[in-house]
Scaffold this active site. Structure first.
Site, PDB file in Angstrom:
ATOM      1  N   ASP A  80     -53.499   2.774  20.270  1.00  0.00           N
ATOM      2  CA  ASP A  80     -53.320   4.368  19.272  1.00  0.00           C
ATOM      3  C   ASP A  80     -52.085   4.318  18.394  1.00  0.00           C
ATOM      4  O   ASP A  80     -51.096   2.735  18.560  1.00  0.00           O
ATOM      5  CB  ASP A  80     -52.299   5.510  19.899  1.00  0.00           C
ATOM      6  CG  ASP A  80     -51.069   4.905  19.819  1.00  0.00           C
ATOM      7  OD1 ASP A  80     -50.946   4.636  21.188  1.00  0.00           O
ATOM      8  OD2 ASP A  80     -50.721   6.178  20.467  1.00  0.00           O
ATOM      9  N   GLU A 173     -49.311   6.394  23.525  1.00  0.00           N
ATOM     10  CA  GLU A 173     -48.038   5.318  23.786  1.00  0.00           C
ATOM     11  C   GLU A 173     -47.646   6.061  22.905  1.00  0.00           C
ATOM     12  O   GLU A 173     -45.673   6.534  23.259  1.00  0.00           O
ATOM     13  CB  GLU A 173     -47.917   3.792  24.267  1.00  0.00           C
ATOM     14  CG  GLU A 173     -46.892   3.350  24.201  1.00  0.00           C
ATOM     15  CD  GLU A 173     -46.381   2.726  22.915  1.00  0.00           C
ATOM     16  OE1 GLU A 173     -44.607   3.023  22.836  1.00  0.00           O
ATOM     17  OE2 GLU A 173     -46.011   3.392  21.994  1.00  0.00           O
TER      18      GLU A 173
END
EC number: 3.4.11.4
Length: 408
Positions: A80, A173
Protein backbone atom coordinates in the site's frame (compact mmCIF):
# COMPACT_ATOMS: atom_id res chain seq x y z
CA UNK A 1 19.35 -5.76 -12.54
CA UNK A 2 18.00 -5.24 -16.05
CA UNK A 3 14.36 -5.53 -14.95
CA UNK A 4 14.61 -3.55 -11.71
CA UNK A 5 13.38 -0.26 -13.17
CA UNK A 6 10.78 -2.04 -15.30
CA UNK A 7 9.38 -3.79 -12.23
CA UNK A 8 9.26 -0.59 -10.23
CA UNK A 9 7.46 1.38 -12.94
CA UNK A 10 4.99 -1.47 -13.34
CA UNK A 11 4.19 -1.57 -9.63
CA UNK A 12 3.74 2.20 -9.20
CA UNK A 13 1.30 2.26 -12.12
CA UNK A 14 -1.23 0.53 -9.83
CA UNK A 15 -3.15 2.69 -7.35
CA UNK A 16 -2.73 0.90 -4.01
CA UNK A 17 -3.43 3.76 -1.62
CA UNK A 18 -4.73 2.39 1.69
CA UNK A 19 -7.62 3.94 3.60
CA UNK A 20 -7.88 4.58 7.33
CA UNK A 21 -11.04 3.78 9.27
CA UNK A 22 -11.99 0.80 7.14
CA UNK A 23 -12.63 -2.55 8.81
CA UNK A 24 -11.72 -4.77 5.90
CA UNK A 25 -8.10 -5.73 5.24
CA UNK A 26 -6.81 -4.85 2.70
CA UNK A 27 -8.69 -1.59 2.93
CA UNK A 28 -8.73 -0.95 -0.83
CA UNK A 29 -9.27 -3.05 -3.95
CA UNK A 30 -6.13 -1.74 -5.64
CA UNK A 31 -3.94 -3.56 -3.14
CA UNK A 32 -5.48 -6.87 -4.20
CA UNK A 33 -4.53 -6.14 -7.81
CA UNK A 34 -0.87 -5.74 -6.94
CA UNK A 35 -0.91 -8.76 -4.62
CA UNK A 36 -2.36 -10.97 -7.36
CA UNK A 37 0.22 -9.65 -9.84
CA UNK A 38 3.06 -10.42 -7.43
CA UNK A 39 1.64 -13.88 -6.71
CA UNK A 40 1.64 -14.63 -10.43
CA UNK A 41 5.22 -13.36 -10.82
CA UNK A 42 6.48 -15.39 -7.85
CA UNK A 43 4.91 -18.53 -9.29
CA UNK A 44 6.44 -17.82 -12.71
CA UNK A 45 9.85 -17.50 -11.03
CA UNK A 46 9.44 -20.97 -9.57
CA UNK A 47 9.14 -20.10 -5.90
CA UNK A 48 7.35 -22.65 -3.73
CA UNK A 49 4.68 -22.42 -1.03
CA UNK A 50 3.19 -19.33 -2.65
CA UNK A 51 0.14 -18.36 -0.57
CA UNK A 52 -2.17 -15.35 -0.43
CA UNK A 53 -4.26 -15.13 2.74
CA UNK A 54 -7.80 -13.78 2.96
CA UNK A 55 -6.32 -10.73 4.74
CA UNK A 56 -3.96 -10.01 1.86
CA UNK A 57 -0.62 -11.32 3.11
CA UNK A 58 1.38 -12.88 0.27
CA UNK A 59 4.14 -15.34 1.20
CA UNK A 60 6.56 -17.45 -0.84
CA UNK A 61 9.82 -19.38 -0.48
CA UNK A 62 12.95 -19.55 -2.61
CA UNK A 63 14.31 -22.98 -1.60
CA UNK A 64 17.89 -23.37 -0.40
CA UNK A 65 20.43 -24.35 -3.05
CA UNK A 66 23.07 -25.62 -0.62
CA UNK A 67 22.89 -28.31 2.07
CA UNK A 68 23.30 -27.74 5.78
CA UNK A 69 21.48 -26.28 8.73
CA UNK A 70 21.11 -22.77 7.35
CA UNK A 71 18.50 -20.59 9.09
CA UNK A 72 15.60 -19.46 6.93
CA UNK A 73 15.54 -15.67 6.67
CA UNK A 74 12.90 -13.33 5.30
CA UNK A 75 12.48 -10.09 3.38
CA UNK A 76 9.24 -8.10 3.67
CA UNK A 77 7.72 -5.06 1.97
CA UNK A 78 4.23 -3.55 1.89
CA UNK A 79 2.03 -3.01 -1.15
CA UNK A 80 0.00 0.00 0.00
CA UNK A 81 0.88 3.66 -0.37
CA UNK A 82 0.10 6.46 2.06
CA UNK A 83 -3.40 7.94 2.41
CA UNK A 84 -1.72 11.35 2.76
CA UNK A 85 -1.35 11.91 -0.98
CA UNK A 86 -2.99 10.52 -4.10
CA UNK A 87 -1.47 7.40 -5.64
CA UNK A 88 -3.77 7.39 -8.67
CA UNK A 89 -2.35 7.86 -12.17
CA UNK A 90 1.24 8.06 -10.98
CA UNK A 91 3.34 9.43 -13.84
CA UNK A 92 7.04 8.96 -13.00
CA UNK A 93 9.71 11.19 -14.51
CA UNK A 94 13.16 9.69 -15.13
CA UNK A 95 15.99 12.20 -14.76
CA UNK A 96 19.22 10.66 -16.01
CA UNK A 97 22.63 11.97 -14.94
CA UNK A 98 21.25 14.59 -12.54
CA UNK A 99 23.44 17.69 -12.85
CA UNK A 100 22.12 19.68 -9.91
CA UNK A 101 19.60 22.48 -9.57
CA UNK A 102 15.82 22.39 -9.56
CA UNK A 103 13.91 19.58 -11.25
CA UNK A 104 10.58 20.62 -12.75
CA UNK A 105 7.83 18.23 -11.71
CA UNK A 106 5.48 18.05 -14.67
CA UNK A 107 4.19 21.18 -16.37
CA UNK A 108 3.06 23.09 -13.29
CA UNK A 109 4.98 25.19 -10.78
CA UNK A 110 6.14 22.30 -8.59
CA UNK A 111 9.88 21.68 -8.41
CA UNK A 112 12.21 19.33 -6.59
CA UNK A 113 14.77 21.77 -5.24
CA UNK A 114 18.11 21.18 -3.48
CA UNK A 115 17.33 24.31 -1.45
CA UNK A 116 14.43 22.51 0.21
CA UNK A 117 15.94 19.03 -0.09
CA UNK A 118 19.75 19.36 0.32
CA UNK A 119 20.26 15.59 -0.08
CA UNK A 120 20.06 16.24 -3.83
CA UNK A 121 23.58 17.69 -3.65
CA UNK A 122 24.82 14.18 -2.82
CA UNK A 123 23.12 12.59 -5.82
CA UNK A 124 24.84 14.31 -8.74
CA UNK A 125 25.30 12.04 -11.74
CA UNK A 126 22.65 9.59 -10.61
CA UNK A 127 19.35 8.61 -12.22
CA UNK A 128 16.42 10.06 -10.26
CA UNK A 129 12.85 8.85 -10.57
CA UNK A 130 10.45 11.60 -9.49
CA UNK A 131 6.74 12.40 -9.60
CA UNK A 132 5.04 14.78 -12.01
CA UNK A 133 4.00 16.98 -9.09
CA UNK A 134 0.45 15.67 -8.91
CA UNK A 135 0.78 12.47 -6.87
CA UNK A 136 3.18 10.64 -4.63
CA UNK A 137 5.59 8.23 -6.35
CA UNK A 138 5.03 5.05 -4.34
CA UNK A 139 8.69 4.22 -3.72
CA UNK A 140 7.37 3.65 -0.19
CA UNK A 141 7.26 0.74 -0.55
CA UNK A 142 7.17 -0.37 -4.17
CA UNK A 143 10.89 0.28 -4.42
CA UNK A 144 11.27 -2.35 -1.68
CA UNK A 145 9.02 -4.76 -3.57
CA UNK A 146 10.96 -4.30 -6.82
CA UNK A 147 14.24 -4.77 -4.96
CA UNK A 148 13.13 -8.01 -3.30
CA UNK A 149 11.78 -9.41 -6.58
CA UNK A 150 14.99 -8.48 -8.39
CA UNK A 151 17.16 -9.97 -5.63
CA UNK A 152 15.25 -13.25 -5.95
CA UNK A 153 15.97 -13.25 -9.69
CA UNK A 154 19.68 -12.52 -9.10
CA UNK A 155 19.98 -15.34 -6.56
CA UNK A 156 18.42 -17.72 -9.07
CA UNK A 157 20.24 -16.60 -12.21
CA UNK A 158 23.71 -16.40 -10.67
CA UNK A 159 23.22 -19.52 -8.54
CA UNK A 160 24.50 -17.71 -5.46
CA UNK A 161 24.63 -20.01 -2.39
CA UNK A 162 21.75 -19.37 0.00
CA UNK A 163 19.46 -21.05 2.48
CA UNK A 164 15.67 -20.88 2.39
CA UNK A 165 14.60 -17.33 1.59
CA UNK A 166 11.09 -16.35 2.68
CA UNK A 167 9.45 -13.29 1.17
CA UNK A 168 6.23 -11.57 2.19
CA UNK A 169 4.25 -8.65 0.87
CA UNK A 170 1.74 -7.10 3.27
CA UNK A 171 -1.23 -4.71 2.93
CA UNK A 172 -2.27 -1.66 4.93
CA UNK A 173 1.09 -0.91 6.54
CA UNK A 174 0.44 2.80 6.20
CA UNK A 175 -2.71 2.53 8.32
CA UNK A 176 -1.15 0.18 10.88
CA UNK A 177 -3.08 -2.99 10.06
CA UNK A 178 -0.89 -5.17 7.84
CA UNK A 179 1.24 -6.90 10.45
CA UNK A 180 -1.73 -7.63 12.71
CA UNK A 181 -2.78 -10.42 10.35
CA UNK A 182 0.74 -11.72 9.63
CA UNK A 183 1.11 -15.43 10.42
CA UNK A 184 4.63 -15.62 11.87
CA UNK A 185 4.44 -19.41 12.27
CA UNK A 186 3.47 -19.89 8.64
CA UNK A 187 6.27 -17.57 7.51
CA UNK A 188 8.68 -19.80 9.42
CA UNK A 189 11.80 -17.61 9.32
CA UNK A 190 14.35 -17.23 12.12
CA UNK A 191 14.55 -13.52 11.43
CA UNK A 192 13.65 -11.07 8.67
CA UNK A 193 14.29 -7.61 7.28
CA UNK A 194 11.70 -5.15 6.10
CA UNK A 195 12.90 -3.33 2.99
CA UNK A 196 11.13 -0.07 3.74
CA UNK A 197 13.80 2.46 4.64
CA UNK A 198 15.18 5.59 3.04
CA UNK A 199 18.59 6.68 1.78
CA UNK A 200 21.45 4.33 0.93
CA UNK A 201 23.08 2.78 3.99
CA UNK A 202 20.22 3.26 6.41
CA UNK A 203 19.79 0.35 8.83
CA UNK A 204 17.12 0.83 11.43
CA UNK A 205 16.30 -1.22 14.49
CA UNK A 206 14.83 1.47 16.73
CA UNK A 207 11.44 3.05 16.22
CA UNK A 208 8.98 5.13 18.19
CA UNK A 209 6.70 3.77 20.84
CA UNK A 210 3.38 4.99 19.48
CA UNK A 211 -0.11 5.71 20.77
CA UNK A 212 -3.22 7.48 19.53
CA UNK A 213 -5.26 9.80 21.73
CA UNK A 214 -8.88 10.53 20.85
CA UNK A 215 -10.63 13.25 22.82
CA UNK A 216 -14.39 13.80 22.73
CA UNK A 217 -15.64 17.09 24.18
CA UNK A 218 -19.35 17.62 24.83
CA UNK A 219 -20.43 21.20 25.52
CA UNK A 220 -23.74 23.05 25.75
CA UNK A 221 -24.97 25.41 23.06
CA UNK A 222 -27.48 28.22 23.65
CA UNK A 223 -28.13 31.55 21.96
CA UNK A 224 -25.01 33.73 22.39
CA UNK A 225 -27.18 36.59 23.63
CA UNK A 226 -28.28 34.61 26.68
CA UNK A 227 -25.18 32.47 27.07
CA UNK A 228 -23.71 33.83 30.30
CA UNK A 229 -23.32 31.07 32.87
CA UNK A 230 -25.04 28.56 30.59
CA UNK A 231 -23.03 28.03 27.41
CA UNK A 232 -20.15 25.56 27.53
CA UNK A 233 -18.16 25.99 24.31
CA UNK A 234 -16.59 22.68 23.30
CA UNK A 235 -14.24 24.48 20.90
CA UNK A 236 -12.97 26.71 23.70
CA UNK A 237 -12.29 23.64 25.81
CA UNK A 238 -10.41 22.09 22.88
CA UNK A 239 -8.29 25.23 22.59
CA UNK A 240 -7.52 25.10 26.32
CA UNK A 241 -6.48 21.46 26.03
CA UNK A 242 -4.08 22.18 23.18
CA UNK A 243 -2.67 25.20 25.01
CA UNK A 244 -1.64 22.85 27.84
CA UNK A 245 0.28 20.53 25.48
CA UNK A 246 4.01 21.46 25.42
CA UNK A 247 4.44 23.58 22.27
CA UNK A 248 8.14 22.79 21.95
CA UNK A 249 7.44 19.04 21.85
CA UNK A 250 5.66 18.93 18.49
CA UNK A 251 6.89 17.19 15.31
CA UNK A 252 8.08 20.45 13.75
CA UNK A 253 10.22 21.19 16.82
CA UNK A 254 11.84 17.79 17.39
CA UNK A 255 14.37 15.48 15.73
CA UNK A 256 16.61 12.47 16.36
CA UNK A 257 15.59 10.68 19.55
CA UNK A 258 13.20 13.41 20.71
CA UNK A 259 9.56 12.44 21.16
CA UNK A 260 6.49 14.55 20.50
CA UNK A 261 2.78 15.24 20.83
CA UNK A 262 1.05 15.82 17.49
CA UNK A 263 -2.43 17.26 17.03
CA UNK A 264 -3.37 15.46 13.82
CA UNK A 265 -6.95 16.69 13.52
CA UNK A 266 -9.51 18.83 15.32
CA UNK A 267 -13.09 19.54 14.33
CA UNK A 268 -16.27 20.59 16.01
CA UNK A 269 -18.91 23.11 17.03
CA UNK A 270 -19.96 24.73 20.28
CA UNK A 271 -21.92 21.58 21.09
CA UNK A 272 -19.28 18.96 20.29
CA UNK A 273 -15.59 18.86 19.43
CA UNK A 274 -13.22 16.02 18.61
CA UNK A 275 -9.44 16.04 18.78
CA UNK A 276 -7.02 13.38 17.56
CA UNK A 277 -3.43 13.31 18.78
CA UNK A 278 -0.60 10.90 18.21
CA UNK A 279 2.08 10.43 20.86
CA UNK A 280 5.59 9.25 20.00
CA UNK A 281 8.70 8.55 22.07
CA UNK A 282 11.67 6.17 21.81
CA UNK A 283 11.98 5.79 25.58
CA UNK A 284 9.28 3.61 27.12
CA UNK A 285 9.16 5.53 30.41
CA UNK A 286 8.87 8.86 28.63
CA UNK A 287 6.19 7.34 26.40
CA UNK A 288 4.12 6.38 29.44
CA UNK A 289 4.73 9.84 30.94
CA UNK A 290 3.37 11.47 27.78
CA UNK A 291 0.18 9.43 28.03
CA UNK A 292 -0.22 10.42 31.68
CA UNK A 293 0.31 14.06 30.71
CA UNK A 294 -2.61 13.91 28.26
CA UNK A 295 -4.86 12.39 30.93
CA UNK A 296 -3.86 15.08 33.42
CA UNK A 297 -4.59 17.84 30.90
CA UNK A 298 -8.05 16.44 30.13
CA UNK A 299 -8.81 16.15 33.84
CA UNK A 300 -7.63 19.70 34.53
CA UNK A 301 -9.62 21.31 31.71
CA UNK A 302 -12.71 19.23 32.46
CA UNK A 303 -12.77 20.04 36.17
CA UNK A 304 -15.97 21.71 37.34
CA UNK A 305 -18.00 21.23 34.16
CA UNK A 306 -21.77 20.78 34.30
CA UNK A 307 -22.61 17.04 34.59
CA UNK A 308 -24.10 17.04 31.08
CA UNK A 309 -20.86 18.42 29.68
CA UNK A 310 -17.72 16.34 29.75
CA UNK A 311 -14.35 15.47 28.24
CA UNK A 312 -13.76 11.85 27.29
CA UNK A 313 -10.24 10.66 26.48
CA UNK A 314 -9.31 7.29 24.95
CA UNK A 315 -5.67 6.25 24.54
CA UNK A 316 -4.71 3.27 22.41
CA UNK A 317 -1.16 1.97 21.98
CA UNK A 318 -0.22 1.39 18.33
CA UNK A 319 3.24 -0.20 18.45
CA UNK A 320 6.41 -0.29 20.52
CA UNK A 321 10.13 0.27 19.98
CA UNK A 322 11.54 -2.94 18.48
CA UNK A 323 15.03 -2.25 19.85
CA UNK A 324 14.41 -4.38 22.94
CA UNK A 325 13.57 -7.38 20.73
CA UNK A 326 16.15 -6.95 17.95
CA UNK A 327 18.95 -6.25 20.45
CA UNK A 328 18.52 -9.80 21.74
CA UNK A 329 19.80 -11.03 18.35
CA UNK A 330 22.84 -8.85 17.51
CA UNK A 331 23.96 -11.15 14.68
CA UNK A 332 20.99 -9.94 12.60
CA UNK A 333 22.42 -6.43 12.56
CA UNK A 334 26.00 -7.69 12.21
CA UNK A 335 25.15 -9.58 9.03
CA UNK A 336 23.33 -6.59 7.53
CA UNK A 337 26.21 -4.24 8.34
CA UNK A 338 28.76 -6.65 6.90
CA UNK A 339 26.66 -7.05 3.76
CA UNK A 340 26.58 -3.28 3.28
CA UNK A 341 30.33 -2.93 3.78
CA UNK A 342 30.96 -5.77 1.33
CA UNK A 343 28.92 -3.75 -1.18
CA UNK A 344 30.97 -0.61 -0.53
CA UNK A 345 28.30 1.04 1.62
CA UNK A 346 28.92 2.49 5.07
CA UNK A 347 26.02 1.48 7.36
CA UNK A 348 24.10 4.29 9.01
CA UNK A 349 22.35 3.07 12.15
CA UNK A 350 19.63 5.58 12.89
CA UNK A 351 16.26 5.61 14.64
CA UNK A 352 13.04 5.44 12.65
CA UNK A 353 10.95 8.48 13.49
CA UNK A 354 7.91 6.40 12.65
CA UNK A 355 7.06 2.71 12.54
CA UNK A 356 7.25 -0.26 10.21
CA UNK A 357 5.63 -3.67 10.00
CA UNK A 358 8.91 -4.91 11.45
CA UNK A 359 8.19 -3.21 14.77
CA UNK A 360 5.03 -5.22 15.29
CA UNK A 361 6.56 -8.40 13.87
CA UNK A 362 9.49 -8.15 16.29
CA UNK A 363 7.04 -8.31 19.19
CA UNK A 364 5.29 -11.26 17.51
CA UNK A 365 8.48 -13.33 17.64
CA UNK A 366 10.08 -12.37 14.31
CA UNK A 367 13.01 -9.98 14.87
CA UNK A 368 12.85 -7.61 11.93
CA UNK A 369 15.08 -4.53 11.43
CA UNK A 370 14.65 -2.26 8.42
CA UNK A 371 16.86 -1.91 5.31
CA UNK A 372 17.14 1.09 2.99
CA UNK A 373 15.40 1.32 -0.39
CA UNK A 374 17.11 4.39 -1.86
CA UNK A 375 13.98 6.54 -1.61
CA UNK A 376 13.37 10.00 -0.16
CA UNK A 377 10.55 12.39 0.83
CA UNK A 378 7.88 9.73 1.26
CA UNK A 379 4.13 10.42 1.41
CA UNK A 380 4.08 13.43 -0.89
CA UNK A 381 4.57 14.85 -4.37
CA UNK A 382 8.29 15.50 -3.76
CA UNK A 383 8.96 11.80 -3.27
CA UNK A 384 11.76 10.34 -5.38
CA UNK A 385 14.11 7.37 -5.57
CA UNK A 386 17.47 6.83 -7.25
CA UNK A 387 18.05 3.89 -9.56
CA UNK A 388 21.55 3.52 -8.16
CA UNK A 389 20.15 3.34 -4.62
CA UNK A 390 17.71 0.65 -5.66
CA UNK A 391 20.50 -1.34 -7.29
CA UNK A 392 22.56 -1.12 -4.11
CA UNK A 393 19.58 -2.35 -2.07
CA UNK A 394 19.35 -5.40 -4.34
CA UNK A 395 23.05 -6.13 -3.84
CA UNK A 396 22.70 -5.87 -0.06
CA UNK A 397 19.72 -8.26 0.01
CA UNK A 398 21.65 -10.77 -2.10
CA UNK A 399 24.75 -10.41 0.07
CA UNK A 400 22.74 -10.92 3.29
CA UNK A 401 21.42 -14.19 1.87
CA UNK A 402 24.94 -15.24 0.87
CA UNK A 403 26.52 -14.33 4.22
CA UNK A 404 23.82 -16.17 6.15
CA UNK A 405 24.61 -19.32 4.17
CA UNK A 406 28.37 -18.91 4.66
CA UNK A 407 28.18 -18.36 8.41
CA UNK A 408 26.41 -21.68 8.85
Amino acid sequence: MDKLLERFLNYVSLDTQSKAGVRQVPSTEGQWKLLHLLKEQLEEMGLINVTLSEKGTLMATLPANVPGDIPAIGFISHVDTSPDCSGKNVNPQIVENYRGGDIALGVGDEVLSPVMFPVLHQLLGQTLITTDGKTLLGADDKAGIAEIMTALAVLQQKNIPHGDIRVAFTPDEEVGKGAKHFDVDAFDARWAYTVDGGGVGELEFENFNAASVNIKIVGNNVHPGTAKGVMVNALSLAARIHAEVPADESPEMTEGYEGFYHLASMKGTVERADMHYIIRDFDRKQFEARKRKMMEIAKKVGKGLHPDCYIELVIEDSYYNMREKVAEHPHILDIAQQAMRDCGIEPQLKPIRGGTDGAQLSFMGLPCPNLFTGGYNYHGKHEFVTLEGMEKAVRVIVRIAELTAKQN
